[in-house]
Design a protein around this motif. Sequence first.
Motif, short mmCIF file in Angstrom:
data_model
loop_
_atom_site.label_atom_id
_atom_site.label_comp_id
_atom_site.label_asym_id
_atom_site.label_seq_id
_atom_site.Cartn_x
_atom_site.Cartn_y
_atom_site.Cartn_z
N ALA A 139 0.77 -1.28 0.04
CA ALA A 139 -0.04 0.05 -0.09
C ALA A 139 0.67 1.19 0.09
CB ALA A 139 -0.95 -0.06 1.15
N ARG A 140 1.87 1.17 0.85
CA ARG A 140 2.84 2.33 0.67
C ARG A 140 3.51 2.77 -0.49
NH1 ARG A 140 5.53 1.08 5.20
NH2 ARG A 140 4.38 2.35 6.89
N ALA A 141 3.79 1.48 -1.25
CA ALA A 141 4.67 1.61 -2.46
C ALA A 141 3.55 2.17 -3.55
CB ALA A 141 5.05 0.35 -2.83
N ILE A 142 2.27 1.74 -3.38
CA ILE A 142 1.24 2.13 -4.35
C ILE A 142 1.04 3.83 -4.31
CG2 ILE A 142 -1.08 2.04 -5.00
CD1 ILE A 142 -0.87 -0.87 -4.37
N LEU A 143 0.99 4.11 -3.06
CA LEU A 143 0.78 5.51 -2.82
C LEU A 143 1.91 6.46 -2.89
CD1 LEU A 143 -1.30 5.08 0.63
CD2 LEU A 143 -2.16 5.89 -1.69
N SER A 144 2.96 6.05 -2.77
CA SER A 144 4.16 6.78 -3.02
C SER A 144 4.34 7.00 -4.77
CB SER A 144 5.69 5.97 -2.84
OG SER A 144 5.70 6.04 -1.38
N HIS A 145 3.93 5.89 -5.20
CA HIS A 145 4.05 6.00 -6.79
C HIS A 145 2.88 6.89 -7.06
CE1 HIS A 145 4.54 5.22 -11.11
NE2 HIS A 145 3.13 4.97 -11.10
N ALA A 146 1.67 6.78 -6.59
CA ALA A 146 0.74 7.94 -6.90
C ALA A 146 0.99 9.13 -6.83
CB ALA A 146 -0.51 7.39 -6.19
N LEU A 147 1.77 9.36 -5.66
CA LEU A 147 2.01 10.95 -5.11
C LEU A 147 3.22 11.33 -6.19
CD1 LEU A 147 2.39 10.57 -1.49
CD2 LEU A 147 0.86 12.15 -2.81
N PRO B 236 1.35 14.60 -7.35
CA PRO B 236 1.92 15.22 -6.18
C PRO B 236 1.05 16.61 -5.42
CG PRO B 236 2.95 16.21 -8.10
CD PRO B 236 1.97 14.84 -8.78
N ASN B 237 -0.05 16.86 -6.44
CA ASN B 237 -0.82 18.10 -5.96
C ASN B 237 -2.16 17.53 -5.51
OD1 ASN B 237 1.27 19.76 -6.23
ND2 ASN B 237 0.56 19.97 -8.41
N LYS B 238 -2.57 16.05 -5.22
CA LYS B 238 -3.63 15.73 -4.90
C LYS B 238 -3.60 15.49 -3.24
CE LYS B 238 -6.08 14.33 -8.73
NZ LYS B 238 -7.26 14.63 -9.06
N ARG B 239 -4.53 16.81 -2.69
CA ARG B 239 -4.65 16.62 -1.17
C ARG B 239 -5.25 15.35 -0.67
NH1 ARG B 239 -8.80 17.92 2.33
NH2 ARG B 239 -8.28 19.17 4.15
N ALA B 240 -6.09 14.67 -1.40
CA ALA B 240 -6.70 13.48 -0.92
C ALA B 240 -5.74 12.18 -0.88
CB ALA B 240 -7.84 12.90 -1.74
N LEU B 241 -4.86 12.53 -1.77
CA LEU B 241 -3.73 11.24 -1.82
C LEU B 241 -2.79 11.50 -0.54
CD1 LEU B 241 -3.07 9.14 -3.63
CD2 LEU B 241 -1.89 10.55 -5.00
N TRP B 242 -2.57 12.99 -0.46
CA TRP B 242 -1.60 12.93 0.73
C TRP B 242 -2.11 12.68 2.03
CZ3 TRP B 242 3.39 13.55 0.49
CH2 TRP B 242 4.09 14.26 -0.46
#
Length: 142
Positions: free
Chosen positions: A32-40, A44-50
């Motif tokens: 999950a962390r790897a997926i979110l890191s890639h998505a960010l 990089p400007n998606k508040r919901a993703l952060w």
Amino acid sequence: HTIGTDVEEQDQFRTWTEDAKGCLVRGSVATARAILSHALEVFPNKRALWMQMIQLEREHGTPESLDKELASACERLPHIELFWLLRAKECWVGGNVDKARQVLTDAFNANPDSETVWLAAAKLEWENGEVERARVLLERAR
């Protein structure tokens, strides 16, 4: 990266956030962390993703990993006061009042007219017995 394979560009954000949630349900925190890191990296400007990454670190990470993600969110989206406030609170709760003060100082620099940041700084001082500092901050906030 196989993470982006066969995912339409318009579906990436939704797919990756849902995949990360599914990984957490199955106990696959590192995935999950790897997926979110890639998505960010892609968004990089998606508040919901952060927020999703911060929540992951809050629930499954260390204080250091949480602070790292909060610092990155503050750096990437400096006008989102919430990230500054969350980081300052985590520092304060973790016993590092001086670092919380520094975070709020940086927040002032990024958001000089933010009433919320002023009030948070005053509350930090009040809660730590620095009544005079709190009073000065509240006067400046007017």
